[in-house]
Design a protein around this motif. Structure first.
Motif, PDB file in Angstrom:
ATOM      1  N   ILE A 172       0.860  -1.317   0.069  1.00  0.00           N
ATOM      2  CA  ILE A 172       0.036   0.155  -0.074  1.00  0.00           C
ATOM      3  C   ILE A 172       1.023   1.351   0.009  1.00  0.00           C
ATOM      4  N   ILE A 173       0.645   2.082  -0.894  1.00  0.00           N
ATOM      5  CA  ILE A 173       1.815   3.220  -1.220  1.00  0.00           C
ATOM      6  C   ILE A 173       0.679   4.552  -0.913  1.00  0.00           C
ATOM      7  N   GLY A 174       1.156   5.105   0.202  1.00  0.00           N
ATOM      8  CA  GLY A 174       0.285   6.388   0.630  1.00  0.00           C
ATOM      9  C   GLY A 174       0.874   7.750   0.036  1.00  0.00           C
ATOM     10  N   ASN A 175       0.239   8.277  -0.828  1.00  0.00           N
ATOM     11  CA  ASN A 175       0.352   9.444  -1.432  1.00  0.00           C
ATOM     12  C   ASN A 175      -0.288  10.738  -0.905  1.00  0.00           C
ATOM     13  N   LEU A 176       0.043  11.735  -1.614  1.00  0.00           N
ATOM     14  CA  LEU A 176      -0.713  13.180  -1.313  1.00  0.00           C
ATOM     15  C   LEU A 176      -2.194  12.991  -1.219  1.00  0.00           C
ATOM     16  N   GLY A 177      -2.927  12.107  -2.262  1.00  0.00           N
ATOM     17  CA  GLY A 177      -4.017  12.239  -2.490  1.00  0.00           C
ATOM     18  C   GLY A 177      -4.611  13.203  -3.477  1.00  0.00           C
ATOM     19  N   ARG A 178      -5.767  13.060  -3.923  1.00  0.00           N
ATOM     20  CA  ARG A 178      -6.421  13.866  -5.089  1.00  0.00           C
ATOM     21  C   ARG A 178      -6.998  15.041  -4.778  1.00  0.00           C
ATOM     22  N   ASN A 179      -7.365  15.236  -3.434  1.00  0.00           N
ATOM     23  CA  ASN A 179      -7.941  16.269  -2.669  1.00  0.00           C
ATOM     24  C   ASN A 179      -6.984  17.519  -2.431  1.00  0.00           C
ATOM     25  N   ASN A 180      -6.292  18.003  -3.558  1.00  0.00           N
ATOM     26  CA  ASN A 180      -5.488  19.320  -3.440  1.00  0.00           C
ATOM     27  C   ASN A 180      -5.483  20.187  -4.455  1.00  0.00           C
ATOM     28  N   LYS A 181      -4.842  21.307  -4.195  1.00  0.00           N
ATOM     29  CA  LYS A 181      -5.139  22.293  -5.331  1.00  0.00           C
ATOM     30  C   LYS A 181      -4.021  22.168  -6.465  1.00  0.00           C
TER      31      LYS A 181
ATOM     32  N   SER B 287      -7.373  12.677   1.521  1.00  0.00           N
ATOM     33  CA  SER B 287      -6.208  13.286   2.280  1.00  0.00           C
ATOM     34  C   SER B 287      -4.921  12.273   2.066  1.00  0.00           C
ATOM     35  N   PRO B 288      -3.945  13.058   2.754  1.00  0.00           N
ATOM     36  CA  PRO B 288      -2.533  12.164   2.601  1.00  0.00           C
ATOM     37  C   PRO B 288      -2.640  11.046   3.396  1.00  0.00           C
ATOM     38  N   LEU B 289      -2.231   9.769   2.672  1.00  0.00           N
ATOM     39  CA  LEU B 289      -2.278   8.599   3.441  1.00  0.00           C
ATOM     40  C   LEU B 289      -1.031   8.377   4.167  1.00  0.00           C
ATOM     41  N   LYS B 290      -0.990   8.407   5.476  1.00  0.00           N
ATOM     42  CA  LYS B 290       0.182   8.444   6.457  1.00  0.00           C
ATOM     43  C   LYS B 290       0.497   6.997   6.873  1.00  0.00           C
ATOM     44  N   GLY B 291      -0.413   6.225   6.940  1.00  0.00           N
ATOM     45  CA  GLY B 291      -0.255   4.873   7.475  1.00  0.00           C
ATOM     46  C   GLY B 291      -1.388   3.903   7.194  1.00  0.00           C
ATOM     47  N   ALA B 292      -1.015   2.490   7.114  1.00  0.00           N
ATOM     48  CA  ALA B 292      -2.130   1.635   6.899  1.00  0.00           C
ATOM     49  C   ALA B 292      -1.913   0.409   7.721  1.00  0.00           C
ATOM     50  N   VAL B 293      -3.026  -0.555   8.009  1.00  0.00           N
ATOM     51  CA  VAL B 293      -2.858  -1.648   8.637  1.00  0.00           C
ATOM     52  C   VAL B 293      -3.708  -2.661   7.723  1.00  0.00           C
ATOM     53  N   VAL B 294      -3.523  -3.901   7.709  1.00  0.00           N
ATOM     54  CA  VAL B 294      -4.230  -4.907   6.698  1.00  0.00           C
ATOM     55  C   VAL B 294      -4.486  -6.076   7.645  1.00  0.00           C
ATOM     56  N   THR B 295      -5.870  -6.435   7.860  1.00  0.00           N
ATOM     57  CA  THR B 295      -6.170  -7.724   8.585  1.00  0.00           C
ATOM     58  C   THR B 295      -7.748  -7.805   8.238  1.00  0.00           C
ATOM     59  N   ASP B 296      -8.210  -8.987   8.620  1.00  0.00           N
ATOM     60  CA  ASP B 296      -9.611  -9.534   8.326  1.00  0.00           C
ATOM     61  C   ASP B 296     -10.470  -8.606   9.363  1.00  0.00           C
ATOM     62  N   PHE B 297     -11.011  -7.548   9.278  1.00  0.00           N
ATOM     63  CA  PHE B 297     -11.598  -6.877  10.424  1.00  0.00           C
ATOM     64  C   PHE B 297     -12.879  -7.524  10.568  1.00  0.00           C
ATOM     65  N   ASN B 298     -13.751  -7.911   9.557  1.00  0.00           N
ATOM     66  CA  ASN B 298     -15.397  -8.540   9.666  1.00  0.00           C
ATOM     67  C   ASN B 298     -15.031  -9.948   9.689  1.00  0.00           C
ATOM     68  N   ALA B 299     -13.950 -10.629   9.584  1.00  0.00           N
ATOM     69  CA  ALA B 299     -14.067 -12.170   9.910  1.00  0.00           C
ATOM     70  C   ALA B 299     -14.653 -12.798   8.682  1.00  0.00           C
ATOM     71  N   ASP B 300     -14.493 -12.441   7.430  1.00  0.00           N
ATOM     72  CA  ASP B 300     -15.271 -13.111   6.280  1.00  0.00           C
ATOM     73  C   ASP B 300     -14.028 -13.816   5.526  1.00  0.00           C
ATOM     74  N   GLY B 301     -12.802 -13.858   5.935  1.00  0.00           N
ATOM     75  CA  GLY B 301     -11.949 -14.798   5.286  1.00  0.00           C
ATOM     76  C   GLY B 301     -11.274 -14.072   4.376  1.00  0.00           C
ATOM     77  N   PHE B 302     -11.290 -12.728   4.289  1.00  0.00           N
ATOM     78  CA  PHE B 302     -10.593 -11.878   3.234  1.00  0.00           C
ATOM     79  C   PHE B 302     -10.079 -10.520   4.061  1.00  0.00           C
ATOM     80  N   LYS B 303      -9.010 -10.033   3.570  1.00  0.00           N
ATOM     81  CA  LYS B 303      -8.175  -8.980   4.339  1.00  0.00           C
ATOM     82  C   LYS B 303      -8.604  -7.984   3.724  1.00  0.00           C
ATOM     83  N   ASP B 304      -8.918  -6.823   4.813  1.00  0.00           N
ATOM     84  CA  ASP B 304      -9.468  -5.535   4.868  1.00  0.00           C
ATOM     85  C   ASP B 304      -8.251  -4.508   4.901  1.00  0.00           C
ATOM     86  N   ILE B 305      -8.490  -3.155   4.781  1.00  0.00           N
ATOM     87  CA  ILE B 305      -7.506  -2.217   4.807  1.00  0.00           C
ATOM     88  C   ILE B 305      -7.904  -1.149   5.820  1.00  0.00           C
TER      89      ILE B 305
END
Length: 351
Positions: A137-146, A255-273
């Motif tokens: 996962i690559i955190g960039n500045l995001g599209r919400n900028n001037k 907004s700028p993406l400063k950090g991320a965690v990947v895990t299966d939050f809803n326990a459906d067997g697929f990874k979430d972000i």
């Protein structure tokens, strides 16, 4: 530790020399007073508890590599040792492949090219698609900028001592009417570079000039010049060593993406972000980036992610968030979020 005085932003650990203990990669953020000139990062080798700066031969590419904001050790080539992936402000995404203890820039071999330059804040490694290798996962500045950028008309920065007064000048440039012009108007540009008040007596003459007309030609030749064609935060999906770009949903671009965690939050067997990020420290003519409040994206196991609104996820952190880390509290999984000039936030799943 050696007495090295640098403006660093990230430190990562790995057994670089294969002797069984952890060594350090130190990512240098900038050269004081020389933004955005490229800085030199380095390794510290652990020799029986004493850290020594590694010889540049271990990774010649780290010389003037850029303004590093984050990095991750990951065995991207599946050869049993850890390679190093780096991102930074005004930097290309870099893949430094570990070849018997020597780190080589083999970014192009993994599908990375010069068009990846961005204003990057974070990189997170995880086997998102469960195929046995790390994705990113690559955190960039995001599209919400001037600032507007495209492949045809990239956004640019020029840096040098343009007024020959001994200090570095930074000029942001945009494409306008078939040429590049400064983002800043005459008043602010003149405050930074006083020679412009003599060169341009009125606003019309300044507004009618291109960037190359405005800057002294002899200083432009030695200037640092970077181009950015995209501000989107993305996924890099590892398909047998080839990194395939996939844009994150629009809610990840607020907004700028400063950090991320990947895990299966809803326990459906697929990874979430789960992502966090904002950025309040901006220059005077730019509104601070404060539209982010954290976001959860539910995965379907096929690298597709759907935004889960805060009314369902419970995630709402409208702060200048900088990083997020999984921790354990009384053997329960939790997330620790750091926020600039604010308190920490600890999240625990509501069972």
């Amino acid at each position: 530790m050696p007495n090295i005085y640098e403006s660093s932003q990230t430190v990562k650990t790995s057994d670089i020399d294969g002797d069984g203990d952890l060594d350090l990669f130190v990512g240098i953020r900038l050269i004081a007073g020389k933004y955005p000139f490229p800085a030199t990062s380095y390794f510290l080798i652990n020799e029986n508890g004493t850290f020594k700066k590694a010889n540049a031969k271990i990774a010649p590419v780290l010389q003037n590599i850029g303004m590093v904001t984050d990095g991750v050790f990951s065995d991207i080539d599946a050869d049993g040792d850890e390679d190093l992936l780096l991102v930074g402000e005004w930097m290309e995404i870099k893949v430094l492949e570990n070849k018997k203890g020597i780190f080589i820039d083999n970014s192009k071999n993994f599908g990375i090219n010069e068009e990846t330059r961005g204003v990057y804040w974070s990189i997170t490694a995880n086997d998102i698609d469960n195929d046995g290798d790390d994705d990113y996962i690559i955190g960039n500045l995001g599209r919400n900028n001037k600032f507007k950028a495209s492949k045809e008309h990239p956004f640019k920065v020029f840096a040098n001592d343009f007024d020959s007064n001994g200090t570095n000048d930074v000029v942001l440039a945009k494409y306008y009417k078939d040429d590049y012009v400064p983002m800043r108007g005459k008043e602010c540009s003149t405050q930074q570079m006083p020679y412009l008040s003599k060169k341009y007596k009125d606003y019309h003459s300044f507004a009618s000039s291109t960037l190359i007309d405005i800057l002294p030609k002899e200083t432009v030749k030695g200037a640092v010049v970077y181009e950015i064609s995209n501000f989107e935060s993305i996924l890099l999906i590892n398909e047998d060593g080839s990194l395939k770009r996939k844009v994150l949903p629009i809610q990840a671009q607020f907004s700028p993406l400063k950090g991320a965690v990947v895990t299966d939050f809803n326990a459906d067997g697929f990874k979430d972000i789960l992502i966090i990020g904002n950025h309040y420290g901006v220059e005077v003519e730019t509104t601070r980036y404060d539209a982010g409040y954290g976001a959860v994206f539910l995965g379907d196991g096929k690298n597709n992610f759907k935004f889960l609104p805060p009314t369902s996820s419970g995630l709402h952190i409208p702060k200048d968030s900088r990083s997020i880390h999984p921790i354990k509290i009384n053997k329960r999984n939790a997330l620790l979020i750091t926020n600039n000039n604010d308190s920490l936030v600890v999240l625990k799943k509501n069972l």
